[in-house]
Design an enzyme around this catalytic site. Sequence first.
Site, PDB file in Angstrom:
ATOM      1  N   CYS A 144      29.461  39.231  60.136  1.00 51.13           N
ATOM      2  CA  CYS A 144      29.122  37.944  59.292  1.00 51.13           C
ATOM      3  C   CYS A 144      27.493  37.745  59.364  1.00 51.13           C
ATOM      4  CB  CYS A 144      29.772  36.781  59.875  1.00 51.13           C
ATOM      5  SG  CYS A 144      29.638  36.594  61.536  1.00 51.13           S
ATOM      6  N   LYS A 158      46.003  34.870  67.754  1.00 53.53           N
ATOM      7  CA  LYS A 158      46.536  35.540  66.946  1.00 53.53           C
ATOM      8  C   LYS A 158      45.237  36.644  66.557  1.00 53.53           C
ATOM      9  CE  LYS A 158      46.354  35.125  62.673  1.00 53.53           C
ATOM     10  NZ  LYS A 158      46.138  36.649  62.499  1.00 53.53           N
TER      11      LYS A 158
END
Length: 461
Positions: free
Chosen positions: A281, A171
């Site tokens: 990140c 997903k």
Amino acid sequence: MKTDLFINGQWMAGSQGTFPVIDPSTAEPIISVARAGLDDLDHAIGAAHAAWPSWAATSPRQRSEVLRRAFEAMIARREEIAALIHQEMGKSLADATAEVTYAAEFFRWFAEEAVRIDGELRTAPGGTNRILTFRKPVGVALLLTPWNFPAAMATRKIGPALAAGCTVVLKPAEDTPLTALLLADLLAEAGLPEGVLNVLTTDQPAAFVEKALSDSRIRKLSFTGSTRVGQLLLAQAANHVVNCSMELGGNAPFLVLDDADLDAAVEGALVAKMRNHGQACTAANRFLVQESVAEEFTSKLVSAMAALPSAPLVNERALVNLGSKVDFSGGRVLLGGKRTTSPGFHYPPTVVTDVPRDSVLAREEIFGPVAPIITVRDDEDAIAVANATDMGLVGYIYTADLARGLRLAERLEAGMVGLNRGLVSDPAAPFGGVKQSGLGREGGYEGITEYLETTYVATSW
């Protein structure tokens, strides 16, 4: 351009209609993609579960060759994939092209690792039996990828899962689903059997993921995203004791020591801070600069960042959140600091100095082109400030003294350290953090082990 769901080797409409994909450069829709419903999810998990025994039994060399062909296809179609990333994510074409090259390398690396899955034969210390171990795939893997690296975060998970013999339900993030659908098409053309990879797109992820993790056929979860969401997923995964890998948030310190080459430090800072317009990140989140060189480093950094163009953030929510952090930082804005009047979700390169150590810019992940500068007295002070966070993904150190740098790297509470380098990511290196920055590692020799389980057989002859 593929916009349907990819389930069991077939393209099909979503049972819940469609949702739009927005171009962050213009804030206008690009196209609409299928919205998966829970019935579609059940279909995809069923297809992956049915395909698993056959794929697990496929020889490592055959699995390797599929990934190798996928690598070659990505390189051959690099410009096409980069243009799509540029359109749906907003990063520059140069950054997007670099991402495709990086992403493709995960397919090549794990094509090579697929044939190196090992086992062991030992004699028990007491001599009573032999200890035989072998590794086998975990099973059906649910892969949840973020929007900021839509190709690389997908291949970094798909590559080791397929190499290990797992089947996949992927997903992608709702902001950037198009790249994942293109990768599914590419893998199908590379010879991946039906059902081994299934891609479902949705803008209603909470119910989707909760349903997936309640299905006992899902045996692996790999998630890249925020720590807050990761904590929720770990709680849901606990009900079925699902094997979990988590690559979560960061709050990377960037240490500039008094003996550093400041020109090199600024060059590294631009890479560590401004790659992907700060939406990574691994982005440098706090610049911890020793007092004696703070003024010179700040001046050089402002000049360098002033020469950079503005670029869009991924959506309006990200833009508003970033602006709020700067407004309430408590520091002094030397460059930028206000959203631009350009169409879309643009925010300019920004430098904030005199930032308090308890500022929101020091405590929270910024995820944008904002560089807060905090002065530190010495090595001890720098380490204390750097480690004063629940996060521990990556840190950066600039010093002319290698021994000094290695001593500090050893003391940093981080899973990765860039020593006189502003870039740490490499498909051949283990990527991951400590503390609340995650569990497990992606890439490197360690990456494939996240998708394998060990069986021990006691025997003698």
